[in-house]
Design a protein around this motif. Structure first.
Motif, mmCIF file in Angstrom:
data_model
loop_
_atom_site.group_PDB
_atom_site.id
_atom_site.type_symbol
_atom_site.label_atom_id
_atom_site.label_comp_id
_atom_site.label_asym_id
_atom_site.label_seq_id
_atom_site.Cartn_x
_atom_site.Cartn_y
_atom_site.Cartn_z
ATOM 1 N N HIS A 167 30.477 -7.477 20.201
ATOM 2 C CA HIS A 167 30.898 -7.466 18.758
ATOM 3 C C HIS A 167 29.717 -7.142 17.968
ATOM 4 O O HIS A 167 29.787 -7.201 16.724
ATOM 5 C CB HIS A 167 31.535 -8.854 18.275
ATOM 6 C CG HIS A 167 32.846 -8.828 18.713
ATOM 7 N ND1 HIS A 167 33.476 -10.206 18.629
ATOM 8 C CD2 HIS A 167 33.911 -7.803 19.198
ATOM 9 C CE1 HIS A 167 34.946 -9.861 18.919
ATOM 10 N NE2 HIS A 167 35.130 -8.448 18.986
ATOM 11 N N TYR A 168 28.421 -7.007 18.561
ATOM 12 C CA TYR A 168 27.212 -7.067 17.986
ATOM 13 C C TYR A 168 26.957 -5.122 17.981
ATOM 14 O O TYR A 168 26.494 -4.719 19.125
ATOM 15 C CB TYR A 168 26.229 -7.506 18.572
ATOM 16 C CG TYR A 168 26.044 -9.083 18.472
ATOM 17 C CD1 TYR A 168 26.196 -9.608 17.257
ATOM 18 C CD2 TYR A 168 26.516 -9.950 19.576
ATOM 19 C CE1 TYR A 168 26.057 -10.897 17.064
ATOM 20 C CE2 TYR A 168 26.632 -11.246 19.262
ATOM 21 C CZ TYR A 168 26.463 -11.645 18.187
ATOM 22 O OH TYR A 168 26.594 -12.946 18.229
ATOM 23 N N MET A 169 26.922 -4.501 16.938
ATOM 24 C CA MET A 169 26.807 -3.307 16.917
ATOM 25 C C MET A 169 25.426 -2.778 17.288
ATOM 26 O O MET A 169 25.243 -1.537 17.750
ATOM 27 C CB MET A 169 27.212 -2.504 15.646
ATOM 28 C CG MET A 169 28.675 -2.538 15.429
ATOM 29 S SD MET A 169 29.629 -1.345 16.347
ATOM 30 C CE MET A 169 30.198 -2.445 17.971
ATOM 31 N N GLU A 170 24.368 -3.444 16.885
ATOM 32 C CA GLU A 170 23.069 -3.016 17.397
ATOM 33 C C GLU A 170 23.002 -2.889 18.857
ATOM 34 O O GLU A 170 22.046 -2.284 19.350
ATOM 35 C CB GLU A 170 22.192 -4.198 16.941
ATOM 36 C CG GLU A 170 22.065 -5.469 17.158
ATOM 37 C CD GLU A 170 23.057 -6.372 16.724
ATOM 38 O OE1 GLU A 170 22.460 -7.683 16.645
ATOM 39 O OE2 GLU A 170 23.798 -5.954 15.976
ATOM 40 N N GLU A 171 23.833 -3.802 19.706
ATOM 41 C CA GLU A 171 23.758 -3.631 21.207
ATOM 42 C C GLU A 171 24.589 -2.373 21.631
ATOM 43 O O GLU A 171 23.861 -1.816 22.537
ATOM 44 C CB GLU A 171 24.614 -4.877 21.781
ATOM 45 C CG GLU A 171 23.789 -6.226 21.507
ATOM 46 C CD GLU A 171 24.447 -7.259 21.924
ATOM 47 O OE1 GLU A 171 23.730 -8.444 22.141
ATOM 48 O OE2 GLU A 171 25.840 -7.277 22.577
#
Length: 303
Positions: free
Chosen positions: A193-197
């Motif tokens: 859910h973490y778009m930076e990942e």
């Protein structure tokens, strides 16, 4: 060689088509991000890949092996970090990992050597005697990962591995994942859910209602579905207005939406006094996801 190949994969739950004729492949050694809101079909696909759920149609190959023909061999090639921990809370960290290693015939001196490696890598040497039920969320996640990689799998499946973790633990976990990927050419299959990942992935597939809504490298997706931004610092609003380009007022700057780097350079050359202290940035993966699905990754329709 493809580490994972999915062809025409379909799964139904009564009247619900959870996975709808899905086709994609993951290259060996790749960090692959598999994105979608809850209910998009991600967990169903992973369960089928792990032979935990029967498919209705299609073909799944793991490292060239058909899961229908050699399910046990496929399982040994993969390590899985599930969204919810599967560790035995009543047992110690040591006992949890010892019992898991024994399933792969890693025992005695070999187990102790491997345990020492993982404890140092993930920084949990001081936790070995503690019951898993007494660990914090971040500590437990380290043990989840150790459990998944104790047999040195060729493919690591991570189902939202860092949700709810503190920044320091998230950073350590990703440091370890990248190290394993680079040193061992390990393939990493990620949902997050973490778009930076997701932005760090080699390739991204966005799933919506069981179908692929978009796919490509992060750069390709940003170029296709988002705009670039030109931010000018330390100027008066009159200078922003005279450009004739729509802008957004920030705390100490004005941000202009541009169609690409060339468009930004044209503006800079045309208004050098306005764009003397600037920053050019691309759209974010959050913007890509919203544009493609009409939803935010944490769920809910776009208003």
């Amino acid at each position: 060689m493809d580490a994972i190949r999915i062809e025409n994969l379909t799964k139904r739950y009564k009247d619900v088509l959870a996975v709808d004729n899905l086709n994609f492949h993951v290259k060996e050694g790749e960090l692959f991000a598999f994105l979608g809101v809850n209910g998009a079909g991600k967990s169903t696909t992973i369960s089928i890949m792990c032979s935990a759920l029967a498919k209705d149609e299609g073909k799944v190959e793991i490292m060239g092996i058909d899961i229908d023909e050699k399910a046990d061999a496929v399982k040994r090639l993969m390590g899985v970090v599930f969204q919810n921990s599967v560790l035995d809370k009543s047992l110690s960290v040591y006992d949890n990992l010892e019992s898991r290693a024994a399933l792969y015939k890693i025992t005695g001196k070999d187990f102790k050597t491997r345990l020492e490696e993982l404890a140092k890598l993930l920084d949990f040497q001081s936790l070995l005697s503690r019951p898993v039920g007494k660990l914090s969320g971040g500590q437990r996640r380290k043990i989840d990962i150790a459990r998944a990689i104790i047999h040195s799998p060729e493919i690591l499946i991570l189902d939202e591995p860092t949700t709810g973790l503190d920044p320091q633990t998230r950073s350590l976990i990703w440091q370890v994942i990248h190290e394993l990927k680079e040193k061992n050419n390990m393939t990493v299959f990620l949902t997050t859910h973490y778009m930076e990942e997701a932005a760090d992935a080699d390739y991204v597939v966005i799933l919506d209602k069981g179908k692929i809504a978009a796919e490509g490298t992060p750069l390709e997706l940003k170029n296709t579905y988002t705009a670039d931004f030109l931010t000018a610092y330390g100027i008066e609003e009159e200078k922003a207005k005279e450009t004739g380009v729509p802008y957004e007022k920030l705390r100490d700057a004005y941000r202009f939406q541009v169609s690409g780097t060339q468009n930004a350079l044209t503006l800079i050359n045309k208004y050098p006094n306005t764009f003397s202290n600037i920053e050019i940035t691309k759209g974010k993966m959050d913007d890509v996801f919203l544009k493609v699905t009409g939803k935010t990754l944490t769920g809910g329709d776009k208003q």
